[in-house]
Design an enzyme around this catalytic site. Structure first.
Site: not given
Ligand code: DSN
Length: 430
Positions: A56, A58, A209, A235, A238, A244
């Site tokens: 943990y 935080e 984004d 993210t 990808k 993830r």
């Molecule tokens: N980011 C999305 C996608 O492109 O699959 C899912 O939220």
């Protein structure tokens, strides 16, 4: 095939082990064309599945609310330093559990409830957190949206690209406090500079984004929004090929408010095991071979786009500059929905997702489009020749969808193709 570097330690739970094995088998014997997926390295998986999950922590390195953080402080500092170096950013936050959390944190840091935000329409390629009525974002903030230009019949100027005239007009009319660039279903380069100019013209903040192109930016094949946008979110799983999760980059000036928005604003304890996996992935993305990978991802998407177009499928925006191919199925067969196409392709071993296309007459659950992506299959070593073959098999499957023997024939061909490109040859030999 073993499913993870640690299979041997979970043999006491045969049910979970069997499911992990089944998923490993699915990933190894079907092609993964979901544009938001990839295959991480075994080093990323090992870090993610490590003792770091027990801690943990935080707070942030040097300012934690629990004891015993001497080691995880170093893990998180390493991840932040690697990420800052990778993108040339002043500040990094590696704690977001997901891209949605990263976006919510930015809104929380920069906006008051009720403030206006200008972002891309979901049905033109934007994300749920860009103000979809189904998302909490639209309930807290006042989203207005821009979209893409209409499609044309001119192959040199096919349209369906971000309508910057509309962005500028919406900005003048609605005076948003924040402008958001970025998308989940858009196959063209997103240039951050026009967004910056429009934001400056009305004194708005600008968030980019980069969930989808983060790896293409790190690999030097797409323009970087870092230093152009006030904040960049993305993210890590990808095109960037990490575990993830999410991350945020910003200027030193915004560091404190962004960090406070993630913790304690939105999340509790960070997932230090995932942060270690992110650190591994950031180091991998800084290697010269990642630049080769990023360029191949785009070359493969172009080959896949050409192959599906040769099957009579219209491409939204006429082609691709990134890892995505957005297909308009109406041109191929007016009766064929995205849902039906996704399902039959799944049975044929071609994994992808249905997607709305601009001004889609069908609902987001049914859709008239398919989104394909090249990032995962590029990781396993497939090139343009394999993309061409897969594009042809997509056409064969969709045309023969009423005949299970056609689907079974494609499934066999895909299985044979995948056998030459195992995602985890090291695990197979373990
Ligand atoms: N980011 C999305 C996608 O492109 O699959 C899912 O939220």
């Amino acid at each position: 095939m073993p499913a993870s570097p640690f299979d041997r330690w979970i043999t006491e739970d045969p049910e979970v082990l069997a499911l992990m094995g089944a998923e490993a088998e699915r990933q190894a014997t079907t092609v993964q064309l979901i544009a938001s997926e990839n295959f991480t390295s075994t080093a990323v998986m090992a870090a993610t599945g490590s003792v770091l999950t027990n801690k943990y922590a935080e707070g942030y390195p040097g300012r934690r609310y629990y004891g015993g953080n001497q080691v995880v402080d170093q893990v998180e500092d390493l991840a932040r330093d690697r990420l800052k170096a990778l993108f040339g950013a002043e500040h990094a936050n590696v704690q977001p559990h997901a891209g949605s959390n990263a976006n919510l944190a930015v809104y929380q840091a920069l906006l008051d409830p009720g403030d206006t935000v200008l972002a891309m329409r979901l049905d033109h390629g934007g994300h749920l957190t860009h103000g979809s009525p189904a998302s909490i974002t639209s309930k807290v903030w006042n989203f207005v949206s821009y979209g893409v230009t209409p499609a044309t019949d001119d192959p040199d100027n096919p349209g369906e690209v971000i309508d910057f005239d509309q962005v500028a007009e919406m900005a003048r009319t609605h005076r948003p406090k924040l402008i958001v660039a970025g998308s989940t279903a858009y196959a063209r380069i997103i240039d951050p500079l026009p967004f910056r100019e429009i934001a400056d013209s009305i004194g708005a903040r600008f968030m980019f984004d980069a969930a989808h192109p983060a790896g293409l930016i790190a690999g030097g094949v797409h323009p970087s929004p870092v230093g152009v946008a006030d904040v960049v979110t993305f993210t890590t799983h990808k095109t960037l090929r990490g575990p993830r999760g999410g991350a945020i980059l910003c200027s030193a000036e915004l560091a404190k408010s962004i960090d406070s928005a993630i913790f304690p604003g939105l999340q509790g304890g960070p997932l230090e095991n995932v942060i270690a996996g992110k650190a591994v992935a950031f180091a991998e993305a800084a290697r010269p071979e990642f630049r080769t990978y990023a360029a191949q991802v785009v070359a493969n998407a172009k080959a896949l786009a050409a192959a599906v177009a040769a099957q009579g499928i219209r491409l939204v925006s006429g082609g691709t500059d990134n890892h995505q191919v957005l297909c308009d199925l109406q041109s191929f067969d007016a009766e064929l929905t995205g849902k039906e196409a996704q399902e039959v392709l799944d049975r044929a071993g071609i994994t992808c997702n249905r997607n709305t296309i601009p001004d889609d007459p069908r609902s987001p659950f049914i859709t008239s489009g398919l989104r394909l992506g090249s990032a995962a299959q590029t990781t396993v070593g497939m090139g343009e020749a394999e993309m061409e073959r897969i594009g042809g098999l997509i056409g064969t499957t969709l045309r023969g969808r009423a005949d299970e023997s056609v689907v079974a024939g494609v499934r066999a061909e895909i299985r044979e193709l995948c056998a030459s490109f195992p995602p985890y040859p090291d695990l197979a030999d373990a």
